[in-house]
Design a protein around this motif. Structure first.
Motif: not given
Length: 320
Positions: A248-257
């Motif tokens: 879930a935490g790593m998936s936040q990278n999608a928001l940053a992209r």
């Protein structure tokens, strides 16, 4: 890696309900057998239910539904309808002769779209749960994305319509997908690019305005606090709750992209993760697939939206 429908991930059923006149709605993801659940909250203004329960050190490891809704804090009522639906189906966490469905939720602020008195209630949550029996998902201004918009930094009159989107991928037996309702403070971009999809729009001059630049220019002014991107990653990967929390935490990278700026004090950005634990898989591989799926789901939420409530959308500005 091939693209698949979000509804093809076994063990999960998805349902939506909405009030098109009021401008709000709810999207429900259900796993009746119980899915390992996790969450990562990065935004400074979340409206959530049962997120503390998903800490790996706490008792409950399995959840039965994630609810994404409009309505801000009022919309949290809708998950009570999902709880009632699951209880009627005999789905829940067993404690002796008592069954308690475990339902987690995040809500976005859509009260400035349509009617400020409209929000997903228990009846709408129950209806969305019932609709999940057909396991149909529609992108755009449906479910939790019905009243979603972006570009509100300079006032609602400069915002653009967004919605809810999805994407999913498969490698061998491994499946990973994501759903995102996009109501961000920042602009929406194609992943890792300068191609802007939605954000602040000046209807008088018919020009798009960069939100990050607007923040710098409005340094002494108060910022609007009506923003949130709420998401759920679903997979069949065999991950324990600690590993799923990392996912879930790593998936936040999608928001940053895809969202600039993101995770601001005015956002309630929340990513849930659910897995049916069916397929052995490497966490890094699952994370890369999840980030790709969530990035595409966010863009899908913007591109699938249609003009509503006087707001333009990507489809109205960029399609003939």
């Amino acid at each position: 890696m091939k693209s698949i429908p979000i509804t093809s991930i076994e063990g999960f059923q998805i349902g939506q309900a909405q009030d098109l006149e009021g401008g709000t709605g709810v999207t429900v993801i259900i796993n009746k057998d119980g899915a390992t659940g996790a969450v990562d909250v990065r935004g400074g203004g979340p409206a959530t239910r049962e997120t503390d329960l998903l800490d790996p050190k706490n008792m409950v490891q399995k959840i039965h539904s994630v609810v994404l809704s409009g309505g801000s804090a009022f919309g949290l009522e809708s998950s009570s309808g999902v709880v009632r639906y699951l209880k009627e189906k005999g789905v829940g966490f067993g404690m002796k002769d008592i069954i308690v469905p475990i339902v987690c939720q995040a809500s976005l602020f859509d009260l400035s779209v349509g009617s400020s008195d409209a929000y997903p209630d228990r009846e709408m949550g129950y209806l969305a749960a019932q609709n999940s029996e057909q396991n149909v998902f529609e992108s755009g201004c449906k479910g939790a994305g019905t009243g979603a918009s972006v570009g509100k930094l300079m006032g609602f009159e400069h915002s653009m319509k967004t919605g809810i989107g999805s994407a999913a991928f498969q490698i061998g037996p491994l499946k990973v997908g994501a759903i995102a309702a996009v109501n961000a403070c920042g602009d929406i971009y194609e992943p890792d690019s300068k191609i802007r999809v939605a954000g602040i729009y000046d209807r008088e001059t018919k020009t798009e305005i960069d939100t990050e630049q607007a923040v710098l220019q409005m340094a002494t002014q108060a910022m609007e606090g009506m923003n949130t991107t709420i998401c759920c990653v679903i997979t069949n990967a065999d991950l324990d709750q600690a590993m799923l929390t990392k996912l879930a935490g790593m998936s936040q990278n999608a928001l940053a992209r895809t969202i600039r700026p993101v995770h601001t004090p005015n956002d309630g950005d929340t990513v849930f993760a659910m897995t049916s634990n069916q397929v052995p898989a490497d966490l890094t591989l699952v994370s890369v697939m999840a980030i790709q799926a969530l990035s595409e789901a966010i863009v899908d939420a913007a591109k699938s939206a249609t003009p509503m409530f006087g707001l333009e959308s990507w489809s109205s500005l960029h399609q003939a």
